[in-house]
Design a protein around this motif. Structure first.
Motif, PDB file in Angstrom:
ATOM      1  N   ASN A 120       0.827  -1.195   0.000  1.00 56.98           N
ATOM      2  CA  ASN A 120       0.000   0.000   0.000  1.00 56.98           C
ATOM      3  C   ASN A 120       0.871   1.259   0.000  1.00 56.98           C
ATOM      4  O   ASN A 120       1.696   1.455   0.904  1.00 56.98           O
ATOM      5  CB  ASN A 120      -0.911  -0.026   1.230  1.00 56.98           C
ATOM      6  N   ASN A 121       0.687   2.085  -1.027  1.00 58.29           N
ATOM      7  CA  ASN A 121       1.458   3.334  -1.143  1.00 58.29           C
ATOM      8  C   ASN A 121       2.964   3.098  -1.031  1.00 58.29           C
ATOM      9  O   ASN A 121       3.692   3.937  -0.487  1.00 58.29           O
ATOM     10  CB  ASN A 121       1.022   4.336  -0.074  1.00 58.29           C
ATOM     11  N   LEU A 122       3.426   1.998  -1.594  1.00 58.74           N
ATOM     12  CA  LEU A 122       4.839   1.645  -1.486  1.00 58.74           C
ATOM     13  C   LEU A 122       5.743   2.708  -2.111  1.00 58.74           C
ATOM     14  O   LEU A 122       6.860   2.934  -1.652  1.00 58.74           O
ATOM     15  CB  LEU A 122       5.089   0.282  -2.137  1.00 58.74           C
ATOM     16  N   GLY A 123       5.243   3.360  -3.148  1.00 57.68           N
ATOM     17  CA  GLY A 123       6.023   4.388  -3.819  1.00 57.68           C
ATOM     18  C   GLY A 123       6.369   5.573  -2.942  1.00 57.68           C
ATOM     19  O   GLY A 123       7.277   6.340  -3.257  1.00 57.68           O
ATOM     20  N   ASP A 124       5.669   5.705  -1.813  1.00 57.34           N
ATOM     21  CA  ASP A 124       5.946   6.793  -0.868  1.00 57.34           C
ATOM     22  C   ASP A 124       7.021   6.411   0.147  1.00 57.34           C
ATOM     23  O   ASP A 124       7.385   7.221   1.000  1.00 57.34           O
ATOM     24  CB  ASP A 124       4.674   7.166  -0.100  1.00 57.34           C
ATOM     25  N   LYS A 125       7.505   5.176   0.063  1.00 58.25           N
ATOM     26  CA  LYS A 125       8.483   4.689   1.027  1.00 58.25           C
ATOM     27  C   LYS A 125       9.745   4.238   0.297  1.00 58.25           C
ATOM     28  O   LYS A 125       9.729   4.003  -0.911  1.00 58.25           O
ATOM     29  CB  LYS A 125       7.898   3.500   1.805  1.00 58.25           C
ATOM     30  N   TYR A 126      10.823   4.122   1.044  1.00 61.22           N
ATOM     31  CA  TYR A 126      12.045   3.555   0.481  1.00 61.22           C
ATOM     32  C   TYR A 126      11.958   2.024   0.520  1.00 61.22           C
ATOM     33  O   TYR A 126      11.536   1.442   1.509  1.00 61.22           O
ATOM     34  CB  TYR A 126      13.270   3.999   1.274  1.00 61.22           C
ATOM     35  N   VAL A 127      12.386   1.403  -0.566  1.00 58.32           N
ATOM     36  CA  VAL A 127      12.413  -0.052  -0.663  1.00 58.32           C
ATOM     37  C   VAL A 127      13.851  -0.511  -0.830  1.00 58.32           C
ATOM     38  O   VAL A 127      14.648   0.141  -1.515  1.00 58.32           O
ATOM     39  CB  VAL A 127      11.568  -0.536  -1.858  1.00 58.32           C
ATOM     40  N   CYS A 128      14.170  -1.624  -0.181  1.00 59.47           N
ATOM     41  CA  CYS A 128      15.469  -2.243  -0.427  1.00 59.47           C
ATOM     42  C   CYS A 128      15.260  -3.713  -0.766  1.00 59.47           C
ATOM     43  O   CYS A 128      14.169  -4.261  -0.557  1.00 59.47           O
ATOM     44  CB  CYS A 128      16.406  -2.067   0.772  1.00 59.47           C
ATOM     45  N   TRP A 129      16.301  -4.318  -1.311  1.00 63.83           N
ATOM     46  CA  TRP A 129      16.231  -5.699  -1.780  1.00 63.83           C
ATOM     47  C   TRP A 129      17.441  -6.482  -1.269  1.00 63.83           C
ATOM     48  O   TRP A 129      18.565  -5.971  -1.240  1.00 63.83           O
ATOM     49  CB  TRP A 129      16.238  -5.746  -3.310  1.00 63.83           C
ATOM     50  N   TYR A 130      17.185  -7.733  -0.913  1.00 65.85           N
ATOM     51  CA  TYR A 130      18.229  -8.629  -0.441  1.00 65.85           C
ATOM     52  C   TYR A 130      18.249  -9.881  -1.303  1.00 65.85           C
ATOM     53  O   TYR A 130      17.203 -10.367  -1.736  1.00 65.85           O
ATOM     54  CB  TYR A 130      17.992  -9.036   1.027  1.00 65.85           C
ATOM     55  N   GLN A 131      19.457 -10.398  -1.468  1.00 64.22           N
ATOM     56  CA  GLN A 131      19.668 -11.684  -2.125  1.00 64.22           C
ATOM     57  C   GLN A 131      20.101 -12.678  -1.065  1.00 64.22           C
ATOM     58  O   GLN A 131      20.955 -12.366  -0.231  1.00 64.22           O
ATOM     59  CB  GLN A 131      20.766 -11.549  -3.183  1.00 64.22           C
ATOM     60  N   GLN A 132      19.509 -13.870  -1.083  1.00 66.05           N
ATOM     61  CA  GLN A 132      19.917 -14.900  -0.133  1.00 66.05           C
ATOM     62  C   GLN A 132      20.076 -16.223  -0.855  1.00 66.05           C
ATOM     63  O   GLN A 132      19.136 -16.727  -1.464  1.00 66.05           O
ATOM     64  CB  GLN A 132      18.910 -15.042   1.012  1.00 66.05           C
ATOM     65  N   LYS A 133      21.267 -16.782  -0.739  1.00 71.23           N
ATOM     66  CA  LYS A 133      21.543 -18.096  -1.310  1.00 71.23           C
ATOM     67  C   LYS A 133      21.445 -19.143  -0.210  1.00 71.23           C
ATOM     68  O   LYS A 133      21.583 -18.811   0.979  1.00 71.23           O
ATOM     69  CB  LYS A 133      22.921 -18.098  -1.977  1.00 71.23           C
ATOM     70  N   PRO A 134      21.206 -20.395  -0.579  1.00 71.67           N
ATOM     71  CA  PRO A 134      20.996 -21.446   0.435  1.00 71.67           C
ATOM     72  C   PRO A 134      22.128 -21.509   1.454  1.00 71.67           C
ATOM     73  O   PRO A 134      23.304 -21.525   1.090  1.00 71.67           O
ATOM     74  CB  PRO A 134      20.932 -22.719  -0.409  1.00 71.67           C
ATOM     75  N   GLY A 135      21.746 -21.522   2.715  1.00 74.58           N
ATOM     76  CA  GLY A 135      22.710 -21.650   3.792  1.00 74.58           C
ATOM     77  C   GLY A 135      23.500 -20.393   4.100  1.00 74.58           C
ATOM     78  O   GLY A 135      24.428 -20.434   4.914  1.00 74.58           O
ATOM     79  N   GLN A 136      23.146 -19.280   3.456  1.00 78.62           N
ATOM     80  CA  GLN A 136      23.891 -18.039   3.671  1.00 78.62           C
ATOM     81  C   GLN A 136      22.984 -16.948   4.248  1.00 78.62           C
ATOM     82  O   GLN A 136      21.754 -17.030   4.169  1.00 78.62           O
ATOM     83  CB  GLN A 136      24.500 -17.552   2.344  1.00 78.62           C
ATOM     84  N   SER A 137      23.601 -15.928   4.813  1.00 79.54           N
ATOM     85  CA  SER A 137      22.862 -14.776   5.307  1.00 79.54           C
ATOM     86  C   SER A 137      22.457 -13.888   4.132  1.00 79.54           C
ATOM     87  O   SER A 137      23.087 -13.922   3.076  1.00 79.54           O
ATOM     88  CB  SER A 137      23.735 -13.978   6.272  1.00 79.54           C
ATOM     89  N   PRO A 138      21.412 -13.100   4.312  1.00 80.04           N
ATOM     90  CA  PRO A 138      21.003 -12.183   3.234  1.00 80.04           C
ATOM     91  C   PRO A 138      22.097 -11.160   2.916  1.00 80.04           C
ATOM     92  O   PRO A 138      22.886 -10.786   3.790  1.00 80.04           O
ATOM     93  CB  PRO A 138      19.771 -11.494   3.819  1.00 80.04           C
ATOM     94  N   VAL A 139      22.112 -10.724   1.664  1.00 83.59           N
ATOM     95  CA  VAL A 139      23.040  -9.695   1.191  1.00 83.59           C
ATOM     96  C   VAL A 139      22.230  -8.568   0.574  1.00 83.59           C
ATOM     97  O   VAL A 139      21.357  -8.805  -0.273  1.00 83.59           O
ATOM     98  CB  VAL A 139      24.016 -10.273   0.150  1.00 83.59           C
ATOM     99  N   LEU A 140      22.511  -7.336   0.978  1.00 85.55           N
ATOM    100  CA  LEU A 140      21.810  -6.176   0.431  1.00 85.55           C
ATOM    101  C   LEU A 140      22.283  -5.927  -0.997  1.00 85.55           C
ATOM    102  O   LEU A 140      23.492  -5.807  -1.242  1.00 85.55           O
ATOM    103  CB  LEU A 140      22.100  -4.951   1.305  1.00 85.55           C
ATOM    104  N   VAL A 141      21.330  -5.835  -1.940  1.00 87.86           N
ATOM    105  CA  VAL A 141      21.712  -5.574  -3.331  1.00 87.86           C
ATOM    106  C   VAL A 141      21.193  -4.223  -3.840  1.00 87.86           C
ATOM    107  O   VAL A 141      21.772  -3.651  -4.769  1.00 87.86           O
ATOM    108  CB  VAL A 141      21.241  -6.699  -4.280  1.00 87.86           C
ATOM    109  N   ILE A 142      20.109  -3.717  -3.252  1.00 85.85           N
ATOM    110  CA  ILE A 142      19.565  -2.409  -3.615  1.00 85.85           C
ATOM    111  C   ILE A 142      19.003  -1.748  -2.349  1.00 85.85           C
ATOM    112  O   ILE A 142      18.341  -2.420  -1.552  1.00 85.85           O
ATOM    113  CB  ILE A 142      18.426  -2.520  -4.653  1.00 85.85           C
ATOM    114  N   TYR A 143      19.258  -0.446  -2.160  1.00 88.42           N
ATOM    115  CA  TYR A 143      18.637   0.290  -1.064  1.00 88.42           C
ATOM    116  C   TYR A 143      18.165   1.646  -1.573  1.00 88.42           C
ATOM    117  O   TYR A 143      18.582   2.100  -2.642  1.00 88.42           O
ATOM    118  CB  TYR A 143      19.585   0.408   0.130  1.00 88.42           C
TER     119      TYR A 143
END
Lengths: 118, 106
Positions: free
Chosen positions: B25-48
């Motif tokens: 809802n109204n996502l365009g009014d907020k900042y979005v970030c994205w994470y990549q997670q491979k099996p057995g690993q912690s998430p990695v930030l790819v976009i903020y």
């Protein structure tokens, strides 16, 4: 720059557990910090956060059972978990929030496993 | 928590463009970030902050956010990009993650 979690393990339903996160390689005291959990095979869930000044915040679903706090002198973050339930079983990660980064987490620990079972 | 919706899976051929969406809802009014997670690993930030790339993230990763939908775009997708991807945004002081999208590079 590193985060290392510890304190996970097996606990009975209704029990308590305190997780720790040791930070190194950066000025811990100026960063907001967070806990995120992930049940096996499922997605990420934000658990709690704490500002650099020590102000905590939680999702409504966990408020009252979980408590986040920090000791800047020890470069450490903690999560006190009480009244644990089977649904709390997950890998728990601590994460650093980018300063002025829109709430994104740029450093994550390796995670510590919490299993709630009798 | 703030509710965000992602497709469970996306498939792409090597070298093609993958688009992973995140709706809220109204996502365009907020900042979005994205994470990549491979099996057995912690998430990695790819976009903020919708479209910024952290140091070390390849240029083929890009992001956009408008209206109720944010999109992570991977151009020239490589086999190494096969992973789970999660979006994240904040509503007031409550954080939320999308349910995750499994990207398969066929």
């Amino acid at each position: 720059e590193q985060l290392v979690e510890s304190g996970g393990g097996l606990v009975q339903p209704g029990g308590s557990l305190r997780l720790s996160c040791a930070a190194s390689g950066f000025t811990f005291s100026i960063y907001d910090m967070h806990w995120v959990r992930q049940p096996t095979g499922k997605g990420l869930e934000w658990v709690s956060g704490i500002g650099a000044a020590g102000d905590p915040f939680y999702p409504g679903s966990l408020k009252g059972r979980f408590s986040i706090f920090r000791e800047n002198a020890k470069n450490s973050l903690y999560l006190q978990m009480n009244s644990l339930r089977a649904g709390d079983t997950a890998v728990y990660y601590c994460a650093r929030e980018i300063r002025n980064g829109g709430g994104a987490f740029d450093i994550w620990g390796q995670g510590t496993m919490v299993t709630v079972s009798s | 928590s703030y509710e965000l919706t992602q497709p469970p899976s996306v498939s792409v051929s090597p070298g093609q463009t993958a688009n992973i969406t995140c709706s809220g809802n109204n996502l365009g009014d907020k900042y979005v970030c994205w994470y990549q997670q491979k099996p057995g690993q912690s998430p990695v930030l790819v976009i903020y902050q919708d479209k910024k790339r952290p140091s070390g993230i390849p240029e083929r990763f890009s992001g956009s956010n408008s209206g109720n939908t944010a999109t992570l775009t991977i151009s020239g997708t490589q086999a190494v990009d096969e992973a789970d991807y999660y979006c994240q945004a904040w509503d007031s002081s409550t954080g939320g993650f999308g349910g995750g999208t499994r990207l398969t590079v066929l």
